[in-house]
Design an enzyme around this catalytic site. Structure first.
Site, PDB file in Angstrom:
ATOM      1  N   TYR A   4       0.504  -1.137   0.469  1.00 30.60           N
ATOM      2  CA  TYR A   4      -0.048   0.191   0.086  1.00 30.60           C
ATOM      3  C   TYR A   4       0.856   1.310   0.227  1.00 30.60           C
ATOM      4  O   TYR A   4       1.342   1.505   0.985  1.00 30.60           O
ATOM      5  CB  TYR A   4      -0.707   0.154   1.558  1.00 30.60           C
ATOM      6  CG  TYR A   4      -1.833   1.189   1.923  1.00 30.60           C
ATOM      7  CD1 TYR A   4      -2.885   1.782   0.595  1.00 30.60           C
ATOM      8  CD2 TYR A   4      -1.558   2.214   2.460  1.00 30.60           C
ATOM      9  CE1 TYR A   4      -3.732   2.658   0.321  1.00 30.60           C
ATOM     10  CE2 TYR A   4      -2.357   3.389   2.615  1.00 30.60           C
ATOM     11  CZ  TYR A   4      -3.566   3.564   2.522  1.00 30.60           C
ATOM     12  OH  TYR A   4      -4.486   4.466   1.493  1.00 30.60           O
ATOM     13  N   ASP A  32       9.274   2.793  -0.011  1.00 29.99           N
ATOM     14  CA  ASP A  32       8.366   3.594   0.650  1.00 29.99           C
ATOM     15  C   ASP A  32       8.421   2.763   1.872  1.00 29.99           C
ATOM     16  O   ASP A  32       8.741   1.775   2.461  1.00 29.99           O
ATOM     17  CB  ASP A  32       6.689   3.071  -0.069  1.00 29.99           C
ATOM     18  CG  ASP A  32       5.798   3.404   1.175  1.00 29.99           C
ATOM     19  OD1 ASP A  32       6.247   3.623   2.404  1.00 29.99           O
ATOM     20  OD2 ASP A  32       5.050   3.393   1.080  1.00 29.99           O
ATOM     21  N   LYS A  52       4.745   8.973   9.005  1.00 35.44           N
ATOM     22  CA  LYS A  52       4.859   9.128  10.392  1.00 35.44           C
ATOM     23  C   LYS A  52       5.860   8.877  11.127  1.00 35.44           C
ATOM     24  O   LYS A  52       5.719  10.516  11.618  1.00 35.44           O
ATOM     25  CB  LYS A  52       4.926   6.950   9.885  1.00 35.44           C
ATOM     26  CG  LYS A  52       3.809   6.749   9.709  1.00 35.44           C
ATOM     27  CD  LYS A  52       3.221   5.316   9.436  1.00 35.44           C
ATOM     28  CE  LYS A  52       1.787   4.960   8.331  1.00 35.44           C
ATOM     29  NZ  LYS A  52       0.724   4.801   9.005  1.00 35.44           N
TER      30      LYS A  52
END
Ligand code: HOZ
Length: 431
Positions: free
Chosen positions: A146, A241, A269
């Protein structure tokens, strides 16, 4: 323990009238575990308290950013101090350079970095740059990975897209995904086939170096090495990622752990310490494609805002000590080891995959190495397990296909409580 849920239920009823599904991000809805979402009123350290006064040991950690736990005093202090001066300027500020410097130092593959407001933005921008740099259109992504919710990446996507059974979202025109190529995670032959079929057309390979959005799925030995080799040979850009893994698995992310350096890295994050943030960075000649130096446009009103920068700087500063990651990872290994014992004792069909301070209990008897094996999990059983834990005051992610996160605020005390709760939760599932 019977949880009081009156206030959460009431808030949920109101929320559903105002917000689709009552939530601002789908997985939070508890729909996958057939429950009412817990409305959180506050968090401190490893614990959160809901609107009914129930306390939980939190293993969601805001889906990864809170590696120090909730409202860490130094993060809060940094936020207060910064907010008193201003919240956003739409002009450069000192904090942006400080965080950029920290990232560049931690990630040897990153020479220059641009801040965004979310991981989704970071990825979209990184792919745009890769396409511009190579003059090619195709993007390789992996089933179950994702990378945010950009149209052309919502193809066999993990996280909420998988949780709710729409890994390829409606609303995305076919033409938007015509240049998205799908490979199988941990299967290098599937990547080779795509390169053979689309010779000199693939701009980049985009990968979570440790997949964490179909549950945690570490790369098999040699997988990342081979990806590096193929992309170099084919003149494609390798994009890691590391939105989840950056500063989580090690200071320098998965690329430090596995010793593989991509051209471009995406972060998010932890670098925002719990505030909205994203970043993409890499080799200087590639990053110099970005406007205003180069022609690739990308912008953001709140990008690099001082509050997110300050929270990120304060968070990462606490990750400095030599033993910090060792302590966090050891505590996680200890928990995982004990959980495996309980699974064995009660003969539950479940496997645990772990990496650093994150793990997933997959309710399947298969080894989980890719999307297909992750999907073999019994989500109904996960849901029962989740609810058993919740009743005992343990907050796991409300989806089989997400990671459990530990923070530096978790201690032996929290682990002991969790293991007692897990013992009973698994016992109840005994076949
Ligand atoms: N898709 C996120 C986890 N991989 C969930 C974000 C959220 O609900 O906050």
């Amino acid at each position: 323990m019977n949880l009081k849920t009156t206030n959460s239920q009431k808030l949920y009823r109101i929320a559903k009238r105002l917000i689709p599904g009552g939530v601002n991000s789908p997985v939070r809805s508890f729909k996958a575990v057939e429950g009412t979402p817990v409305f959180v009123s506050k968090g401190k350290g490893a614990w959160i308290t809901d609107e009914d006064g129930n306390r939980y040991i939190d293993y969601i950690a805001s889906w990864g950013p809170l590696i120090l736990g909730h409202s860490h005093p130094e993060v809060v202090r940094a936020l207060k101090k910064t907010a008193e001066k201003g919240t956003s300027y739409g002009a450069p500020c000192r904090e942006e350079i400080e965080l950029a410097g920290i990232i560049v130092k931690a990630f040897p593959s990153v020479e220059m970095v641009r801040m965004t407001n979310s991981g989704t933005e970071a990825i979209m921008s990184a792919v745009r740059v890769a396409r511009a740099y190579t003059g090619r259109d195709f993007v390789v992504k992996f089933e179950g990975c994702y990378h945010g919710h950009a149209d052309y990446l919502l193809v066999k996507a993990g996280s909420g897209a998988t949780t709710f059974g729409t890994p390829s979202s409606p609303g995305v025109p076919k033409s938007f995904t015509a240049t998205t190529l799908i490979a199988r995670y941990n299967d290098i032959e599937s990547v080779k086939r795509l390169f053979a079929r689309h010779k000199n057309k693939i701009a980049c390979v985009l990968v979570e170096p440790v997949a964490a959005n179909m549950g945690v799925v570490p790369p098999k030995d040699g997988f990342l090495e081979k990806l590096r080799e193929i992309t170099l040979n084919e003149g494609s850009i390798l994009i890691f990622d590391e939105v989840i893994t950056g500063f989580r698995l090690a200071r320098g992310g998965a690329q430090e752990v596995y010793g593989i350096l991509p051209e471009v890295t995406c972060l998010g994050k932890i670098i925002g310490g719990g505030l909205p943030v994203g970043a993409y960075g890499g080799r200087a000649d590639i990053m110099k494609m970005v406007s205003p130096v180069g022609p690739v446009y990308q912008a953001g009103t709140l990008s690099g805002n001082p509050l997110a920068m300050a929270a990120g700087i304060a968070t990462i500063s606490r990750l400095k000590g030599k033993d910090t990651y060792k302590r966090l990872n050891n505590l996680t290994s200890e928990l995982v080891k004990e959980l495996r014992e309980i699974i064995k004792k009660f003969n539950i069909k479940a496997r645990i995959n772990s990496a650093g301070s994150m793990f997933t209990i997959f309710f399947t008897d298969r080894e989980v190495v890719d999307y297909e094996s992750a999907l073999s999990s019994d989500t109904k059983l996960y849901s029962r397990f989740f609810k058993n834990l919740l009743k005992a005051g343990i907050m796991f992610p409300p989806s089989q296909f997400e990671a459990v996160f530990l923070s530096l605020a978790h201690t032996e005390k929290e682990i002991d409580i969790t293991l007692k709760a897990a013992y009973n939760a698994f016992k109840e599932l005994k076949p």
